[in-house]
Write an enzyme that holds these catalytic residues in place. Structure first.
Site, mmCIF file in Angstrom:
data_model
loop_
_atom_site.group_PDB
_atom_site.id
_atom_site.type_symbol
_atom_site.label_atom_id
_atom_site.label_comp_id
_atom_site.label_asym_id
_atom_site.label_seq_id
_atom_site.Cartn_x
_atom_site.Cartn_y
_atom_site.Cartn_z
ATOM 1 N N ILE A 16 43.629 42.060 -4.969
ATOM 2 C CA ILE A 16 44.848 41.246 -5.085
ATOM 3 C C ILE A 16 44.549 39.804 -4.675
ATOM 4 O O ILE A 16 45.033 38.840 -5.287
ATOM 5 C CB ILE A 16 45.996 41.843 -4.230
ATOM 6 N N SER A 38 33.580 43.708 2.959
ATOM 7 C CA SER A 38 33.475 45.144 3.242
ATOM 8 C C SER A 38 33.969 45.970 2.063
ATOM 9 O O SER A 38 33.572 47.120 1.903
ATOM 10 C CB SER A 38 34.233 45.508 4.520
ATOM 11 N N ASP A 62 34.368 37.963 9.652
ATOM 12 C CA ASP A 62 35.225 39.125 9.877
ATOM 13 C C ASP A 62 36.478 38.609 10.570
ATOM 14 O O ASP A 62 36.379 37.873 11.561
ATOM 15 C CB ASP A 62 34.466 40.116 10.774
ATOM 16 N N LYS A 88 42.384 49.834 3.231
ATOM 17 C CA LYS A 88 43.596 50.349 2.563
ATOM 18 C C LYS A 88 43.512 51.789 2.058
ATOM 19 O O LYS A 88 44.414 52.227 1.345
ATOM 20 C CB LYS A 88 43.934 49.435 1.387
ATOM 21 N N SER A 128 53.305 46.859 2.509
ATOM 22 C CA SER A 128 53.209 47.880 1.459
ATOM 23 C C SER A 128 54.472 48.715 1.418
ATOM 24 O O SER A 128 55.125 48.927 2.450
ATOM 25 C CB SER A 128 52.012 48.767 1.807
ATOM 26 N N TYR A 152 47.110 54.303 7.996
ATOM 27 C CA TYR A 152 47.106 53.052 7.226
ATOM 28 C C TYR A 152 48.509 52.451 7.185
ATOM 29 O O TYR A 152 48.718 51.275 7.512
ATOM 30 C CB TYR A 152 46.585 53.301 5.791
ATOM 31 N N LYS A 156 50.485 48.874 8.905
ATOM 32 C CA LYS A 156 51.309 47.871 8.205
ATOM 33 C C LYS A 156 52.633 47.685 8.939
ATOM 34 O O LYS A 156 53.094 46.556 9.143
ATOM 35 C CB LYS A 156 51.554 48.300 6.749
ATOM 36 N N ARG A 234 55.996 56.311 -9.871
ATOM 37 C CA ARG A 234 55.728 55.122 -9.048
ATOM 38 C C ARG A 234 56.105 53.855 -9.805
ATOM 39 O O ARG A 234 56.147 53.830 -11.035
ATOM 40 C CB ARG A 234 54.229 55.024 -8.707
ATOM 41 N N ARG A 294 49.238 66.393 -3.606
ATOM 42 C CA ARG A 294 48.447 65.745 -2.549
ATOM 43 C C ARG A 294 49.356 65.581 -1.338
ATOM 44 O O ARG A 294 50.485 65.098 -1.467
ATOM 45 C CB ARG A 294 47.954 64.386 -3.062
HETATM 46 P P1 NAD Z 1 40.833 45.056 -1.312
HETATM 47 O O1 NAD Z 1 40.109 46.038 -0.474
HETATM 48 O O2 NAD Z 1 40.397 44.867 -2.723
HETATM 49 O O3 NAD Z 1 40.864 43.627 -0.604
HETATM 50 C C1 NAD Z 1 40.843 43.461 0.784
HETATM 51 C C2 NAD Z 1 39.771 42.426 1.110
HETATM 52 O O4 NAD Z 1 39.753 42.223 2.523
HETATM 53 C C3 NAD Z 1 38.377 42.873 0.690
HETATM 54 O O5 NAD Z 1 37.737 41.811 0.001
HETATM 55 C C4 NAD Z 1 37.658 43.164 2.014
HETATM 56 O O6 NAD Z 1 36.282 42.895 1.939
HETATM 57 C C5 NAD Z 1 38.403 42.223 2.952
HETATM 58 N N1 NAD Z 1 38.400 42.657 4.357
HETATM 59 C C6 NAD Z 1 38.760 43.866 4.861
HETATM 60 N N2 NAD Z 1 38.623 43.856 6.204
HETATM 61 C C7 NAD Z 1 38.170 42.615 6.547
HETATM 62 C C8 NAD Z 1 37.817 42.013 7.769
HETATM 63 N N3 NAD Z 1 37.892 42.676 8.942
HETATM 64 N N4 NAD Z 1 37.404 40.725 7.763
HETATM 65 C C9 NAD Z 1 37.335 40.033 6.594
HETATM 66 N N5 NAD Z 1 37.620 40.570 5.400
HETATM 67 C C10 NAD Z 1 38.033 41.853 5.380
HETATM 68 O O7 NAD Z 1 42.386 45.464 -1.259
HETATM 69 P P2 NAD Z 1 43.607 44.894 -2.108
HETATM 70 O O8 NAD Z 1 44.069 45.984 -2.979
HETATM 71 O O9 NAD Z 1 43.268 43.586 -2.666
HETATM 72 O O10 NAD Z 1 44.664 44.756 -0.935
HETATM 73 C C11 NAD Z 1 44.938 43.515 -0.313
HETATM 74 C C12 NAD Z 1 45.995 43.733 0.738
HETATM 75 O O11 NAD Z 1 47.154 44.286 0.140
HETATM 76 C C13 NAD Z 1 45.607 44.688 1.847
HETATM 77 O O12 NAD Z 1 46.158 44.221 3.053
HETATM 78 C C14 NAD Z 1 46.269 45.989 1.440
HETATM 79 O O13 NAD Z 1 46.530 46.799 2.550
HETATM 80 C C15 NAD Z 1 47.543 45.472 0.815
HETATM 81 N N6 NAD Z 1 48.143 46.388 -0.161
HETATM 82 C C16 NAD Z 1 47.391 46.862 -1.192
HETATM 83 C C17 NAD Z 1 47.959 47.727 -2.101
HETATM 84 C C18 NAD Z 1 47.141 48.335 -3.215
HETATM 85 O O14 NAD Z 1 47.492 49.409 -3.696
HETATM 86 N N7 NAD Z 1 46.062 47.701 -3.672
HETATM 87 C C19 NAD Z 1 49.308 48.077 -1.992
HETATM 88 C C20 NAD Z 1 50.050 47.546 -0.935
HETATM 89 C C21 NAD Z 1 49.450 46.697 -0.020
HETATM 90 C C1 WQD Z 2 50.090 57.228 -7.704
HETATM 91 C C2 WQD Z 2 50.557 58.553 -8.308
HETATM 92 C C3 WQD Z 2 49.762 60.473 -7.110
HETATM 93 C C4 WQD Z 2 45.521 59.845 -7.941
HETATM 94 C C5 WQD Z 2 48.952 54.327 -2.575
HETATM 95 C C6 WQD Z 2 49.101 54.098 -1.107
HETATM 96 C C7 WQD Z 2 50.064 52.984 -0.855
HETATM 97 C C8 WQD Z 2 49.683 51.726 -1.633
HETATM 98 C C9 WQD Z 2 49.449 52.018 -3.077
HETATM 99 C C10 WQD Z 2 48.351 50.334 -0.226
HETATM 100 C C11 WQD Z 2 50.988 59.572 -7.264
HETATM 101 C C12 WQD Z 2 49.160 60.434 -8.499
HETATM 102 C C13 WQD Z 2 46.896 59.712 -7.911
HETATM 103 C C14 WQD Z 2 44.945 60.951 -8.624
HETATM 104 C C15 WQD Z 2 47.163 61.685 -9.207
HETATM 105 N N1 WQD Z 2 48.449 51.168 -1.165
HETATM 106 N N2 WQD Z 2 47.699 60.620 -8.534
HETATM 107 N N3 WQD Z 2 45.810 61.836 -9.238
HETATM 108 O O1 WQD Z 2 49.919 57.169 -3.461
HETATM 109 O O2 WQD Z 2 51.716 55.844 -4.684
HETATM 110 O O3 WQD Z 2 50.210 54.700 -3.121
HETATM 111 O O4 WQD Z 2 48.528 53.102 -3.200
HETATM 112 O O5 WQD Z 2 49.221 49.898 0.467
HETATM 113 O O6 WQD Z 2 50.016 52.779 0.509
HETATM 114 O O7 WQD Z 2 49.592 55.300 -0.510
HETATM 115 O O8 WQD Z 2 49.296 55.477 -5.259
HETATM 116 O O9 WQD Z 2 47.690 55.418 -7.099
HETATM 117 O O10 WQD Z 2 47.236 56.947 -5.145
HETATM 118 O O11 WQD Z 2 49.097 57.495 -6.714
HETATM 119 O O12 WQD Z 2 47.889 62.528 -9.757
HETATM 120 O O13 WQD Z 2 43.729 61.142 -8.671
HETATM 121 O O14 WQD Z 2 49.425 59.144 -8.995
HETATM 122 O O15 WQD Z 2 50.069 61.789 -6.732
HETATM 123 O O16 WQD Z 2 52.051 60.301 -7.822
HETATM 124 P P1 WQD Z 2 50.341 55.921 -4.101
HETATM 125 P P2 WQD Z 2 48.227 56.305 -6.045
#
Ligand code: NAD
Ligand code: WQD
Length: 342
Positions: A16, A38, A62, A88, A128, A152, A156, A234, A294
């Site tokens: 993101i 990482s 870091d 995450k 999240s 996790y 948050k 979702r 799950r």
């Molecule tokens: P990502 O893992 O692709 O990006 C996170 C980045 O942070 C990575 O580049 C990683 O190397 C860096 N990082 C982690 N720990 C670190 C540290 N201690 N010091 C410096 N860098 C560090 O994840 P993303 O999907 O881009 O998520 C970004 C943010 O959004 C996260 O806070 C995640 O929890 C949140 N989020 C993600 C999702 C999702 O499904 N992708 C959903 C809701 C919230």
């Molecule tokens: C989506 C749907 C699964 C994988 C997670 C985190 C949440 C946020 C977003 C960071 C669900 C189904 C999935 C698979 C499947 N991340 N599924 N087979 O669980 O809604 O959210 O990511 O903040 O915190 O919990 O997302 O993509 O894992 O699942 O059937 O192999 O797909 O059951 O219905 P989720 P997901």
């Protein structure tokens, strides 16, 4: 000469973060990214530069290292911080909670302490939808009951609590908490996309890898939910829409306070809907088998994103078709992710 006003983006090399950096650079913000790679790699930032046609600054550090964060704030004229850096993976957080509490809590603490010391008080936090408890009441508004069930999600919510306490102690802080629903898709150029260092856990990256021949078969976690086709529903949001949500939030950071917004489309899709949309976008068959639910999965989750629309002038532009087509384009152009630079 005074240094230009800059946005510090922690975790900017990640999924993101990299998409958000593109949108910020295209809107002429100066950026410095801090990332320890990482869960990402530096090629992502080269691609960001390539898309935007100009360079950002990158510092390997870091975020748990408060001295390193202070040195970034000493060397750049930081106006606001967008804090993406976190771990995450839900399952890993259950197996290794201390790793998550340390990285996500201590990391945020260290960033906030360095900011307070340097009088930088604009902070955007990646929260999240996982902070909401399992509730049948849909859509989820910012006031829906909270109650994450895994470490996790708890990190948050704990950070959110910490941010409320910080503002209560010093009402000059301007804090925006963005609760993302399910980010998916990739940049329209196909140059950046989701490329976790480990095996992905989320639905769309798994399907993308299956279509690309990197994984064999999708396990569909349950078809006995109270949803139209029995599979989980979702609110998938295109990563570019999400990135633009950050730009909108940054532009609206005029009033101190703690401002909370859901970022989602307001529409739910089932696992079967996503499989079908991906098959259409890629012309590939996605083999799947139904397995048991799950643990911890909610049947349905989708956002009421009307507050963001009203207060941030932001709304999503892309649907599930673009999420699947851009994810597929990213996979085709980068069969092994960033590992082989173009
Ligand atoms: P990502 O893992 O692709 O990006 C996170 C980045 O942070 C990575 O580049 C990683 O190397 C860096 N990082 C982690 N720990 C670190 C540290 N201690 N010091 C410096 N860098 C560090 O994840 P993303 O999907 O881009 O998520 C970004 C943010 O959004 C996260 O806070 C995640 O929890 C949140 N989020 C993600 C999702 C999702 O499904 N992708 C959903 C809701 C919230
Ligand atoms: C989506 C749907 C699964 C994988 C997670 C985190 C949440 C946020 C977003 C960071 C669900 C189904 C999935 C698979 C499947 N991340 N599924 N087979 O669980 O809604 O959210 O990511 O903040 O915190 O919990 O997302 O993509 O894992 O699942 O059937 O192999 O797909 O059951 O219905 P989720 P997901």
């Amino acid at each position: 000469m005074s240094k230009p006003s800059t946005i510090l983006v922690t975790g900017g090399a990640g999924y993101i973060g990299s998409h958000t950096c593109v949108e910020l650079l295209e809107q002429n913000y100066e950026l410095v990214v801090v990332d320890n790679l990482s869960n990402s790699c530096e090629y992502a930032l080269d691609r960001v530069d390539k898309i935007a046609g100009r360079k950002l600054d990158y510092i390997w550090a870091d975020v748990t290292d408060c001295n390193a964060m202070e040195s970034v704030l000493e060397n750049f004229n930081v106006e606001a911080v967008i804090h993406f850096a976190a771990l995450k993976a839900v399952g890993e957080s259950v197996r290794n909670p201390l790793k998550y509490y340390e990285n996500n809590m201590a990391g945020t603490l260290s960033v906030l302490k360095a900011m307070a010391k340097h009088n930088v008080k604009k902070f955007i936090f990646s929260s999240s939808a996982t902070v909401y408890g399992n509730t049948a009441q849909m859509p989820l508004t910012e006031d829906s009951p909270l109650g994450p069930i895994n470490p996790y999600g708890k990190t948050k919510l704990m950070v959110e609590t910490m941010l409320h306490d910080l503002y209560a102690s010093d009402p000059t802080w301007n804090i925006t908490i963005l609760r993302y629903f399910n980010p998916a898709g990739a940049h329209k150029t196909g140059l950046i996309g989701e490329d976790p260092n480990d095996t992905p856990n989320n639905l769309v990256p798994i399907i993308t890898r299956i279509a690309g021949g990197r994984m064999d078969e999708l396990m569909v976690y349950g078809d006995d939910y109270p949803t139209p086709d029995g599979t989980g529903v979702r609110d998938y949001i295109h990563v570019t829409d999400l990135a633009l949500g950050h730009v909108a939030a940054l532009k609206k950071m005029t009033e101190p306070g703690v401002h909370i917004f859901n970022l989602g489309t307001g529409r739910g899709y089932s696992v079967m809907d996503v499989i079908k949309a991906f098959e259409k976008a890629s012309s590939k068959k996605i083999p799947y088998k139904i397995v048991k639910r799950r643990e911890g999965d909610a049947p349905t989750s989708y956002a009421d994103a009307s507050k963001a629309k009203r207060e941030l002038d932001w709304q999503t532009k892309f649907g599930i078709e673009e999420m699947c087509s851009t994810a597929w384009q990213w996979q085709k152009k980068n069969p092994l992710g960033f590992k082989r630079p173009q």
